[in-house]
Design a protein around this motif. Structure first.
Motif, PDB file in Angstrom:
ATOM      1  N   TYR A 173       0.819  -1.209   0.000  1.00 28.73           N
ATOM      2  CA  TYR A 173       0.000   0.000   0.000  1.00 28.73           C
ATOM      3  C   TYR A 173       0.858   1.266   0.000  1.00 28.73           C
ATOM      4  CZ  TYR A 173      -4.220  -2.766   0.747  1.00 28.73           C
ATOM      5  OH  TYR A 173      -5.251  -3.645   0.599  1.00 28.73           O
ATOM      6  N   VAL A 174       1.916   1.285   0.795  1.00 28.35           N
ATOM      7  CA  VAL A 174       2.784   2.467   0.854  1.00 28.35           C
ATOM      8  C   VAL A 174       3.429   2.708  -0.502  1.00 28.35           C
ATOM      9  CG1 VAL A 174       4.888   3.423   1.862  1.00 28.35           C
ATOM     10  CG2 VAL A 174       3.215   2.272   3.328  1.00 28.35           C
ATOM     11  N   GLY A 175       3.904   1.637  -1.147  1.00 31.03           N
ATOM     12  CA  GLY A 175       4.583   1.778  -2.432  1.00 31.03           C
ATOM     13  C   GLY A 175       3.663   2.207  -3.546  1.00 31.03           C
ATOM     14  N   THR A 176       2.462   1.641  -3.615  1.00 34.57           N
ATOM     15  CA  THR A 176       1.555   1.933  -4.731  1.00 34.57           C
ATOM     16  C   THR A 176       0.858   3.281  -4.583  1.00 34.57           C
ATOM     17  OG1 THR A 176      -0.132   0.610  -3.591  1.00 34.57           O
ATOM     18  CG2 THR A 176       1.138  -0.475  -5.324  1.00 34.57           C
ATOM     19  N   LEU A 252      -3.177  -1.580  -8.361  1.00 31.36           N
ATOM     20  CA  LEU A 252      -2.376  -2.206  -9.418  1.00 31.36           C
ATOM     21  C   LEU A 252      -2.682  -1.594 -10.784  1.00 31.36           C
ATOM     22  CD1 LEU A 252      -2.487  -5.982  -8.387  1.00 31.36           C
ATOM     23  CD2 LEU A 252      -0.440  -4.542  -8.528  1.00 31.36           C
ATOM     24  N   ALA A 253      -3.951  -1.245 -11.007  1.00 33.51           N
ATOM     25  CA  ALA A 253      -4.322  -0.647 -12.292  1.00 33.51           C
ATOM     26  C   ALA A 253      -3.684   0.710 -12.495  1.00 33.51           C
ATOM     27  CB  ALA A 253      -5.836  -0.534 -12.388  1.00 33.51           C
ATOM     28  N   GLY A 254      -3.244   1.351 -11.422  1.00 31.43           N
ATOM     29  CA  GLY A 254      -2.691   2.697 -11.543  1.00 31.43           C
ATOM     30  C   GLY A 254      -1.189   2.791 -11.399  1.00 31.43           C
ATOM     31  N   VAL A 255      -0.496   1.650 -11.288  1.00 33.23           N
ATOM     32  CA  VAL A 255       0.953   1.738 -11.072  1.00 33.23           C
ATOM     33  C   VAL A 255       1.774   1.038 -12.142  1.00 33.23           C
ATOM     34  CG1 VAL A 255       0.751   1.989  -8.578  1.00 33.23           C
ATOM     35  CG2 VAL A 255       0.939  -0.304  -9.582  1.00 33.23           C
ATOM     36  N   ASN A 264       4.658 -10.127 -15.715  1.00 34.75           N
ATOM     37  CA  ASN A 264       5.512 -10.152 -14.531  1.00 34.75           C
ATOM     38  C   ASN A 264       4.729 -10.713 -13.337  1.00 34.75           C
ATOM     39  OD1 ASN A 264       7.324  -9.780 -12.487  1.00 34.75           O
ATOM     40  ND2 ASN A 264       7.674  -7.589 -12.865  1.00 34.75           N
ATOM     41  N   ASN A 265       5.007 -11.961 -12.986  1.00 38.39           N
ATOM     42  CA  ASN A 265       4.292 -12.585 -11.869  1.00 38.39           C
ATOM     43  C   ASN A 265       4.639 -11.980 -10.518  1.00 38.39           C
ATOM     44  OD1 ASN A 265       2.922 -14.372 -13.533  1.00 38.39           O
ATOM     45  ND2 ASN A 265       4.495 -15.963 -13.362  1.00 38.39           N
ATOM     46  N   LEU A 266       5.749 -11.232 -10.451  1.00 39.15           N
ATOM     47  CA  LEU A 266       6.162 -10.616  -9.184  1.00 39.15           C
ATOM     48  C   LEU A 266       5.941  -9.111  -9.200  1.00 39.15           C
ATOM     49  CD1 LEU A 266       9.400 -12.631  -8.331  1.00 39.15           C
ATOM     50  CD2 LEU A 266       7.143 -12.831  -7.295  1.00 39.15           C
ATOM     51  N   ILE A 267       4.946  -8.660  -9.962  1.00 40.91           N
ATOM     52  CA  ILE A 267       4.691  -7.227 -10.070  1.00 40.91           C
ATOM     53  C   ILE A 267       4.332  -6.625  -8.719  1.00 40.91           C
ATOM     54  CG2 ILE A 267       2.254  -7.590 -10.651  1.00 40.91           C
ATOM     55  CD1 ILE A 267       4.582  -4.800 -11.978  1.00 40.91           C
ATOM     56  N   VAL A 268       3.658  -7.402  -7.870  1.00 42.81           N
ATOM     57  CA  VAL A 268       3.283  -6.896  -6.545  1.00 42.81           C
ATOM     58  C   VAL A 268       4.537  -6.529  -5.756  1.00 42.81           C
ATOM     59  CG1 VAL A 268       2.198  -7.486  -4.346  1.00 42.81           C
ATOM     60  CG2 VAL A 268       1.107  -8.156  -6.489  1.00 42.81           C
ATOM     61  N   ARG A 269       5.577  -7.338  -5.874  1.00 44.56           N
ATOM     62  CA  ARG A 269       6.815  -7.049  -5.149  1.00 44.56           C
ATOM     63  C   ARG A 269       7.514  -5.815  -5.722  1.00 44.56           C
ATOM     64  NH1 ARG A 269      11.480 -11.483  -5.250  1.00 44.56           N
ATOM     65  NH2 ARG A 269      11.584 -10.759  -7.405  1.00 44.56           N
ATOM     66  N   GLU A 270       7.511  -5.684  -7.014  1.00 45.95           N
ATOM     67  CA  GLU A 270       8.265  -4.601  -7.635  1.00 45.95           C
ATOM     68  C   GLU A 270       7.643  -3.228  -7.381  1.00 45.95           C
ATOM     69  OE1 GLU A 270       9.112  -5.336 -11.700  1.00 45.95           O
ATOM     70  OE2 GLU A 270      10.163  -7.232 -11.307  1.00 45.95           O
ATOM     71  N   SER A 272       6.099  -2.383  -4.583  1.00 44.76           N
ATOM     72  CA  SER A 272       5.999  -2.169  -3.136  1.00 44.76           C
ATOM     73  C   SER A 272       7.132  -1.287  -2.633  1.00 44.76           C
ATOM     74  CB  SER A 272       6.020  -3.505  -2.402  1.00 44.76           C
ATOM     75  OG  SER A 272       4.907  -4.287  -2.766  1.00 44.76           O
ATOM     76  N   ARG A 273       6.920  -0.713  -1.453  1.00 41.54           N
ATOM     77  CA  ARG A 273       7.927   0.183  -0.857  1.00 41.54           C
ATOM     78  C   ARG A 273       9.133  -0.595  -0.367  1.00 41.54           C
ATOM     79  NH1 ARG A 273      11.447   2.718   0.425  1.00 41.54           N
ATOM     80  NH2 ARG A 273      11.609   4.701   1.563  1.00 41.54           N
TER      81      ARG A 273
END
Length: 750
Positions: A173-176, A252-255, A264-270, A272-273
């Protein structure tokens, strides 16, 4: 082993709503799909469709959670979770089918989460990419060992995992939020499906993410108060995870671009803060989900095996240790999971799990729907926020989604379920617990009786509702057997017995005789009921039975009784005939010379068995109806027709025979019989005889008949002996005669 002992039921139950339900549900829902595939869902479907997918999935799981909460708070839930709930509601057949499917779903889920963990590990450490199978196998073994030790230790570990998961989400949440782009968001509003993908294929990929609602119910045997903990913990987990997925779809739609989200299956990690927390979250979530499924699956199998539905699975019902851990079933779960690990394809496994869970959820909703809509008095859930309409919608939603995702696979799954159901039903496995089928049958019977009350009394709807005064039935089986032949597929048969004496003194004896009648009915496979009354006098007992037995349109309209063997019994017999006539009931008196009494002391067991078998043998010859007019003739014709309708009696043709005083009347009477047969739609052979000696004509003409039907009228008081002698002289030594006295109510023209 009693079915009610399925699962754990001891002092080791110690988990509440948070630890035993909310935590495993949340960790299973926020698992591998969220971290490794939710970016692909948003990239493929776009923001709008992704929201629809999440909401549709949550609607189905919410409706199912409401059904689960209602039914879990209505019964004492033991080990086995959803299997236990469904089997105790829908019965042993559905229970057996769902037990296998749900166990496989949970076992295969272990593989999905293990593969997800391995995929994340290989992406984090590329040097391990060539060893993914070995790593997945190692993780599967570690998961197995953790669960093999015991559920208590595993659940405590999940508290730490929940904390790690919370930190990972905070990092996301902080990163996105800091990198959110409205222009990027607008480009991701609509779908960007790659070749071969569509809304339903993406839905099938995402749906396993929300199937964790059963994780808490699967631990029902380890909860302090399942009826309290399952509703609160499950619904709380559904609500919290809904907020998480909806907010993640928005962020996710905005980042990121849709290409990056898809590939990219690890997009959530990339995005993130603190990526390291996401890595830890992925590891924690996948391992916790694997642990949850590895804990749930063996408990389902243990409860299933203890119900002894399939004897070859009884081995897995054994519990180990003081906490009754299902360790044998845990080993089986590990083996199945390892076989799926060898497939190594997360995208291939997810749709299979979707189908399995959809079937389970659909049946759970169906069980709750039936419990509510049949107004079963035992359905009194303390959870009040579920209506039958919601459960019905949940069941329809599950079926609809299955068909829309992949209708051939859906139909194949339904056929497989039906095959398991049919196998259990064919083997006539007897459930040792009450189920919903009895309630459904009761509701159907209640409504049918009310409808019958309005229509049963029209001659067109006349059917034989026979009360057979058959003594103990074991001693004079022919009466019961003829009653079965006359009513099978047409009417209702009750085997009745009167015990003479005081009710208070003979209460236990009455129960014993009724059990004996039921045993006879079961052994001889009769479609019949039993009734035993105690009264001071035989005539009073018969009067009570004839007047009070039955309900509405199913009250007896015909009494079947044996013909006395000696003249000394004719007076009491005549009184019974008059009593039945006054009560406006038809009477069938069976004079069966071969109907010997088969008493326990008179014959050896094997001889009695042989005599019972002989009683079922169909005699050769015709079914002779001796016609003397419509007063008794209509009933005799109908009885002959119903007897002939039995498959074993099809070779016995019906003859309608009448005696006339002269040759001049023969053709006219024959034509009358032919017209009568045409009107009644009963195929008969008309025979008209000219004879002065009526008894001789009857005895000669019907000497080779299988059975003879002859009308009579009840004797007046004081004329019982004359009546008995007259009827005996009329039929002589004919071995099988049914004397018929009709009270009316039927018409051959109807």
């Amino acid at each position: 082993m009693a079915a009610e002992d399925s699962g754990i039921d001891n002092n080791e139950k110690k988990f509440g709503a948070f630890g035993g339900v909310f935590t495993p549900c949340t960790l299973t829902i926020l698992g591998v799909i969220m971290f490794l595939r939710f970016g692909q869902v948003v990239g493929q479907a776009g923001f709008y469709s992704a929201i629809v997918i999440v909401l549709a999935s949550k609607v189905i799981t919410t409706l199912t959670s409401l059904s689960l909460s209602a039914i879990a708070s209505n019964t004492r839930v033991r080990g086995g979770g959803a299997y236990y709930i469904i089997s105790r509601s829908l019965g042993v057949e559905f229970g057996g089918a769902i037990g296998i499917v749900f166990f496989l779903a949970q076992a295969i889920s272990v593989a999905m989460y293990v593969i997800g963990f391995t995929e994340a590990l290989a992406s984090t450490f590329p040097s391990l990419a060539d060893d993914t199978l070995a790593i997945a196998t190692f993780v599967n073994i570690v998961t197995f060992v953790c669960v093999y030790i015991g559920a208590g230790w595993t659940i405590k570990v999940q508290y730490a995992i929940l904390a790690v998961l919370g930190a990972a989400l905070a990092s996301f949440y902080v990163g996105t939020v800091g990198n959110f782009s409205m222009s990027e968001f607008k480009t991701n509003l609509l779908p960007h499906y790659t070749e071969g993908e569509n809304f339903f294929s993406v839905f099938a990929l995402f749906f396993p993410a929300v199937t964790g609602i059963m994780a808490g119910a699967n631990m029902s045997g380890d909860l302090k108060n399942p009826a309290h903990s399952i509703p609160r913990g499950t619904l709380a987990a559904v609500a919290v995870t809904a907020v998480v997925y909806l907010s993640m779809a928005f962020l996710l739609a905005g980042v990121s671009t849709h290409e990056e989200l898809i590939t990219n299956n690890l997009i959530v990690r990339e995005v993130s803060r603190w990526p390291v927390l996401i890595t830890a979250g992925v590891f924690a979530a996948t391992l916790s989900s694997a642990l949850g499924s590895m804990m749930g699956a063996p408990r389902i199998m243990q409860a299933f095996a203890r119900d002894e539905i399939f004897s070859w699975l009884n081995f897995f019902g054994t519990a180990s240790g003081k906490s009754h851990e299902p360790r044998r079933a845990t080993v089986l779960t590990f083996i199945i999971a390892q076989c799926c690990v060898l497939l190594g394809d997360l995208d291939a496994i997810a749709p299979i799990i979707t189908m399995f869970f959809m079937i389970t959820y659909g049946l759970l909703n169906l069980a709750t729907f039936y419990e509510a809509v049949t107004k079963n008095p035992s359905y009194r859930p303390t959870f009040r926020y579920c209506h039958w309409s919601l459960s019905f919608l949940g069941a329809l939603g599950c079926l609809g989604v299955m068909l829309l995702i992949n209708w051939p696979v859906a139909l194949g799954s339904i056929v497989a379920m039906a095959a398991i159901y049919g196998s259990i039903q064919y083997r006539e496995i007897e459930a040792r617990w009450g189920d919903l089928q009895g309630g459904v049958a009761f509701e159907r019977a209640r409504r049918a009786l009310l409808r019958l009350e309005d229509t049963a009394y029209h001659p067109k709807n006349w059917r034989p509702v026979v009360l057979a005064l058959s003594s103990s039935a074991w001693h004079r089986p022919h009466l019961a057997i003829y009653g079965q032949w006359l009513t099978s597929g047409h009417g209702v048969l009750t085997l009745a017995q009167v015990i003479c004496g005081d009710v208070e003194k003979h209460a236990e004896r009455r129960d014993s005789y009724e059990r004996s009648l039921r045993k006879f009915i079961e052994k001889e496979e009769l479609q019949a009921f039993s009734a035993v009354v105690v009264d001071a006098y035989l005539s009073d007992g018969i009067e009570s039975l004839v007047q009070c037995h039955g309900l509405g349109g199913l009250k007896p309209n015909t009494v079947l009784i044996g013909w006395p063997k000696t003249e000394s019994k004719s007076e009491a017999f005549g009184a019974t005939l008059r009593l039945v006539a006054r009560l406006n009931r038809s009477m069938i008196c069976a004079r069966l010379l071969l109907d010997e009494e088969i008493s326990d002391g008179q014959y050896a067991t094997e001889d009695r068995e042989a005599m019972l078998a002989e009683a079922w043998e169909i005699p050769n010859g015709t079914i002779d109806v001796w016609w003397r007019g419509k007063k008794n003739g209509a009933l005799m014709m109908l009885l002959a027709h119903m007897l002939h309708q039995n498959p074993d009696w099809r070779h016995n043709s019906i003859r309608v025979i009448r005696i006339v005083p002269s040759e001049e009347a023969v053709e006219e009477v024959r034509e009358h019989i032919v017209q009568l047969a045409a009107i009644s739609r009963i195929r008969v052979e008309p025979i008209v005889l000219v004879a002065e000696n009526v008894p001789l004509a009857i005895q000669v003409t019907s000497q080779n008949a299988a059975v003879v039907l002859l009308g009579f009228e009840s004797p007046a008081e004081g004329e019982e002996a004359d009546f008995y002698q007259r009827m005996e002289s009329l039929i002589g030594a004919l071995p099988r005669v049914l004397f018929v006295d009709s009270a009316g109510g039927m018409e051959l023209e109807s």
